[in-house]
Design a protein around this motif. Structure first.
Motif, short mmCIF file in Angstrom:
data_model
loop_
_atom_site.label_atom_id
_atom_site.label_comp_id
_atom_site.label_asym_id
_atom_site.label_seq_id
_atom_site.Cartn_x
_atom_site.Cartn_y
_atom_site.Cartn_z
N VAL A 1 34.97 43.31 42.59
CA VAL A 1 33.65 42.68 42.53
C VAL A 1 33.55 41.77 43.75
O VAL A 1 34.57 41.32 44.29
CB VAL A 1 33.43 41.88 41.23
CG1 VAL A 1 33.39 42.79 40.01
CG2 VAL A 1 34.50 40.80 41.05
N VAL A 2 32.33 41.48 44.17
CA VAL A 2 32.11 40.75 45.42
C VAL A 2 31.74 39.30 45.12
O VAL A 2 30.92 39.02 44.25
CB VAL A 2 31.00 41.39 46.26
CG1 VAL A 2 30.79 40.62 47.57
CG2 VAL A 2 31.32 42.84 46.55
N THR A 3 32.35 38.38 45.87
CA THR A 3 31.97 36.97 45.83
C THR A 3 32.25 36.37 47.20
O THR A 3 32.55 37.10 48.15
CB THR A 3 32.73 36.23 44.71
OG1 THR A 3 32.19 34.92 44.56
CG2 THR A 3 34.21 36.15 45.00
N THR A 4 32.17 35.05 47.31
CA THR A 4 32.39 34.41 48.61
C THR A 4 33.84 33.97 48.74
O THR A 4 34.53 33.72 47.75
CB THR A 4 31.48 33.18 48.78
OG1 THR A 4 31.88 32.16 47.84
CG2 THR A 4 30.02 33.55 48.54
N ALA A 5 34.29 33.84 50.00
CA ALA A 5 35.66 33.40 50.24
C ALA A 5 35.88 31.98 49.72
O ALA A 5 36.95 31.66 49.18
CB ALA A 5 35.95 33.46 51.74
N THR A 6 34.88 31.14 49.85
CA THR A 6 35.00 29.76 49.37
C THR A 6 35.23 29.71 47.87
O THR A 6 36.08 28.97 47.38
CB THR A 6 33.74 28.96 49.73
OG1 THR A 6 33.61 28.92 51.16
CG2 THR A 6 33.81 27.54 49.19
N GLU A 7 34.48 30.52 47.12
CA GLU A 7 34.65 30.55 45.68
C GLU A 7 36.04 31.05 45.29
O GLU A 7 36.64 30.57 44.33
CB GLU A 7 33.58 31.44 45.04
CG GLU A 7 32.19 30.83 45.02
CD GLU A 7 31.23 31.68 44.23
OE1 GLU A 7 31.22 31.59 42.99
OE2 GLU A 7 30.50 32.47 44.86
N ILE A 8 36.55 32.02 46.03
CA ILE A 8 37.88 32.56 45.73
C ILE A 8 38.95 31.50 45.95
O ILE A 8 39.86 31.32 45.13
CB ILE A 8 38.16 33.82 46.57
CG1 ILE A 8 37.26 34.97 46.10
CG2 ILE A 8 39.63 34.21 46.48
CD1 ILE A 8 37.37 36.21 46.93
N VAL A 9 38.85 30.76 47.04
CA VAL A 9 39.83 29.70 47.32
C VAL A 9 39.80 28.64 46.23
O VAL A 9 40.85 28.18 45.76
CB VAL A 9 39.55 29.08 48.71
CG1 VAL A 9 40.41 27.84 48.91
CG2 VAL A 9 39.83 30.09 49.81
N LEU A 10 38.60 28.25 45.80
CA LEU A 10 38.49 27.27 44.72
C LEU A 10 39.08 27.79 43.42
O LEU A 10 39.74 27.06 42.68
CB LEU A 10 37.02 26.89 44.52
CG LEU A 10 36.37 26.06 45.63
CD1 LEU A 10 34.88 25.90 45.37
CD2 LEU A 10 37.04 24.70 45.76
N ALA A 11 38.86 29.08 43.13
CA ALA A 11 39.41 29.68 41.91
C ALA A 11 40.93 29.76 41.98
O ALA A 11 41.62 29.54 40.97
CB ALA A 11 38.82 31.07 41.70
N ILE A 12 41.48 30.04 43.15
CA ILE A 12 42.94 30.07 43.31
C ILE A 12 43.50 28.67 43.04
O ILE A 12 44.51 28.51 42.35
CB ILE A 12 43.32 30.55 44.72
CG1 ILE A 12 42.99 32.05 44.88
CG2 ILE A 12 44.80 30.30 45.00
CD1 ILE A 12 43.15 32.57 46.29
N ASP A 13 42.83 27.64 43.60
CA ASP A 13 43.28 26.26 43.38
C ASP A 13 43.23 25.92 41.89
O ASP A 13 44.09 25.21 41.38
CB ASP A 13 42.39 25.28 44.15
CG ASP A 13 42.61 25.36 45.65
OD1 ASP A 13 43.67 25.88 46.06
OD2 ASP A 13 41.72 24.92 46.41
N LYS A 14 42.22 26.42 41.22
CA LYS A 14 42.01 26.06 39.82
C LYS A 14 42.95 26.80 38.89
O LYS A 14 43.59 26.19 38.02
CB LYS A 14 40.56 26.35 39.43
CG LYS A 14 40.24 26.11 37.96
CD LYS A 14 38.77 26.39 37.68
CE LYS A 14 38.45 26.21 36.21
NZ LYS A 14 37.03 26.46 35.90
N TYR A 15 43.07 28.11 39.03
CA TYR A 15 43.77 28.92 38.05
C TYR A 15 45.21 29.25 38.43
O TYR A 15 46.08 29.25 37.56
CB TYR A 15 42.99 30.21 37.79
CG TYR A 15 41.65 29.97 37.15
CD1 TYR A 15 41.56 29.62 35.81
CD2 TYR A 15 40.49 30.06 37.90
CE1 TYR A 15 40.33 29.37 35.22
CE2 TYR A 15 39.25 29.82 37.32
CZ TYR A 15 39.17 29.48 35.99
OH TYR A 15 37.96 29.23 35.41
N MET A 16 45.45 29.52 39.70
CA MET A 16 46.80 29.95 40.07
C MET A 16 47.77 28.79 40.16
O MET A 16 48.92 28.90 39.76
CB MET A 16 46.76 30.74 41.37
CG MET A 16 46.12 32.11 41.19
SD MET A 16 46.40 33.20 42.59
CE MET A 16 46.27 34.80 41.79
#
Length: 559
Positions: A128-143
């Motif tokens: 699925v497509v999203t922005t790089a900024t959102e992915i980085v924030l999600a990595i910080d949050k969940y991983m």
């Protein structure tokens, strides 16, 4: 989704997101330095990340998602190491109905990244497509959360005792797993808009739950062996005594998370399985709600505006714990807060700082109670007084008499509806003739969950909810009502945010006379309805028919 063979530049031109000159500049840069055209346009500020993601979704026929409020599956997230996710700018999110793993990507053409996910998970990867900024924030949050979680489990398995020395040794370091995990739990709670964080010890594990929009959601389970470190870490943060485990304690934590000040109130409670901890998140944003933001209808707003113009008298806000009483009181103070009035509050605790308002915090340890604080502030020439809660006869008597001596008094009281507030004051030994003379109005309220604007859909009214509310199904057969569906923006609950439902009883001469005859709350209610009061149930139904909430949620709250 269908895809198109058109190039990214052609799609951006067609959408009007770039002009020929900007596209030519980006193409020239691409020919000289290489790289992908979309990212070059983002770097040159010709398009935003969001616009590029929208176009990539159209071009490749891949769904576009927003990660900010997506309900991630922790098992799916754990498939990929954090270092790989950051290098590839991807994050696994969940599993679809066919068992494939859904992966958020900024670049859906990165086939190697999908291959790596499939290799590690043993499942088919669906992008699925999203922005790089959102992915980085999600990595910080969940991983980061997941890795700390795993380290805590490994460390907990090696702990054989729960002595205070062991607790301190483990939790005082700045970079030990339990410290990072607690910080991440708090950070995630803020991102999920949680109002409370519950750490609940049970026989075999510790359950962590967030209260979001008034409803608890389980977010993780920790092994029982992690309890001493988790409890001690939170106690240290809240400046509590970590060796005292037999008595309840209260504390406060002040942090800065993502450059935002965060104020947390902590309460511990000894239980058979260990200490239960609840962290209340105090959002400063709530202090700046206006009366309009609360969900009052036009009639209620007009009536409250008239009450706020009164030079003296008492206005009570009634409802159970967590019904939004403090927010309503702050909104009222905000409306009348100007340089011509002296406003003093006495609260337990002072939750939100307001400019121009003198605020006093109750401190029972030194004898500063609601009653004693109120007596003192009445000597300081206030025009408006706000008392956090009327909870004892002394406070009730002092507050009501203050309203008779030229002060506009606001306070809250724990009753289920507006008429019951009058009988509650009588139970507190306040003479009915004093109450009837001083009290201007009672506002009763509840909070119901708002349906998510992005996924709510018209539904057939639930017969069980109608029966609980005492409503005729035939009367709703032709009415349009909405229900929760669930999407990535509302944590798949179907609800996002809350709105107030209100019951405003303004005391007129007839109601005062009936009250002086020591009438029951039900008689007062019937007379108030005859004089135009809309009940909590009626206001809730208005919000259902307006598409703001569901029948099921008002049945949960009103009943």
């Amino acid at each position: 989704m269908a895809y198109t063979r058109e190039r990214i530049g052609e799609l951006l031109l067609k959408a009007g997101l770039v002009d020929e000159d900007k596209l030519a500049t980006a193409l020239e840069s691409q020919s000289q330095h290489g790289g992908k055209l979309g990212y070059i346009l983002v770097e040159q500020l010709a398009v935003s990340e969001e616009e590029l993601a929208d176009i990539l979704s159209v071009q490749k026929g891949i769904p576009r998602v927003t990660l900010a409020d997506y309900a991630f599956d922790r098992d799916a997230v754990s498939v990929l190491p954090q270092r790989v996710a950051r290098r590839r700018t991807i994050i696994p999110m969940s599993y679809d109905e066919d068992g494939a793993i859904v992966v958020a990507m900024a670049d859906p053409l990165d086939i190697e990244a999908l291959d790596e996910v499939e290799l590690r998970s043993g499942r088919r990867a669906v992008p699925v497509v999203t922005t790089a900024t959102e992915i980085v924030l999600a990595i910080d949050k969940y991983m980061a959360d997941h890795e700390a979680f795993q380290e805590v489990i490994e460390l907990s398995s090696m702990i054989e005792s729960e002595s205070p020395e062991t607790d301190s040794r483990i939790v005082l370091g700045a970079d030990v797993p339990i410290v990072r995990l607690v910080n991440q739990i708090i950070r995630e709670a803020l991102q999920d808009r949680a109002s409370d964080i519950h750490f609940e010890p049970f026989e075999n594990d510790i359950v962590v739950r967030y209260r979001v929009d008034g409803v608890l959601h389980e977010v993780m389970r920790l092994p029982k062996s992690a309890r001493p470190e988790m409890t001690s870490r939170i106690k240290i943060m809240a400046d509590m005594n970590i060796t005292e485990r037999r008595r309840p304690q209260d504390g406060r934590i002040q942090l800065r998370i993502d450059e935002r000040p965060v104020d947390l109130r902590v309460a511990t409670l000894p239980t058979a399985q260990g200490e239960s901890i609840v962290i209340r998140v105090l959002s400063q944003e709530l202090a700046f709600h206006s009366l309009e933001d609360l969900g009052m209808n036009a009639d209620h707003l007009a009536a409250v505006e008239k009450l706020l113009l009164k030079p003296y008298g008492a206005v009570l806000v009634a409802g159970p714990t967590g019904s939004g009483k403090s927010t309503t009181l702050y909104a009222a103070l905000k409306r009348i807060n100007d340089e011509t009035r002296k406003i003093i509050t006495v609260e337990e605790p002072v939750e939100y700082q307001m400019d121009g308002v003198t605020q006093i915090g109750v401190n029972n340890a030194i004898g500063l109670t609601f009653a004693s604080g109120l007596r003192q502030i009445l000597r300081s020439d206030p025009d408006v007084v706000m008392i956090g809660e009327v909870r004892d006869p002394e406070t009730a008597e002092t507050a009501v008499r203050a309203a008779l001596t030229g002060h506009l008094v606001f306070s809250s009281i724990h009753t289920n509806d507006a008429p019951s507030a009058l009988t509650r004051l009588t139970d507190m030994d306040v003479a009915p003739y004093i109450t009837s003379s001083a009290l201007l109005a009672v506002i009763a309220q509840r909070l119901v969950r708002k349906l998510c604007d992005h996924c709510k859909r018209p539904v057939v009214p639930n017969p069980e909810a109608l029966a609980m509310l005492g409503l005729d199904p035939d009367a709703f057969a032709k009415k349009r009502v909405y229900g929760p569906i669930g999407c990535d923006r509302c944590l798949n609950t179907g609800y996002r945010g809350r709105v107030g439902i209100f019951e405003l009883m303004v005391l007129d001469d007839d109601i005062r006379k009936l009250f002086l005859r020591q009438a029951a709350a039900e008689q007062l209610r019937n007379l108030a309805v005859e004089h135009g009061m809309r009940t909590l149930g009626a206001d809730a139904l208005d919000k259902v028919l307006a598409g703001l909430t569901s029948l099921e949620d008002i049945a949960r709250v009103v009943m």
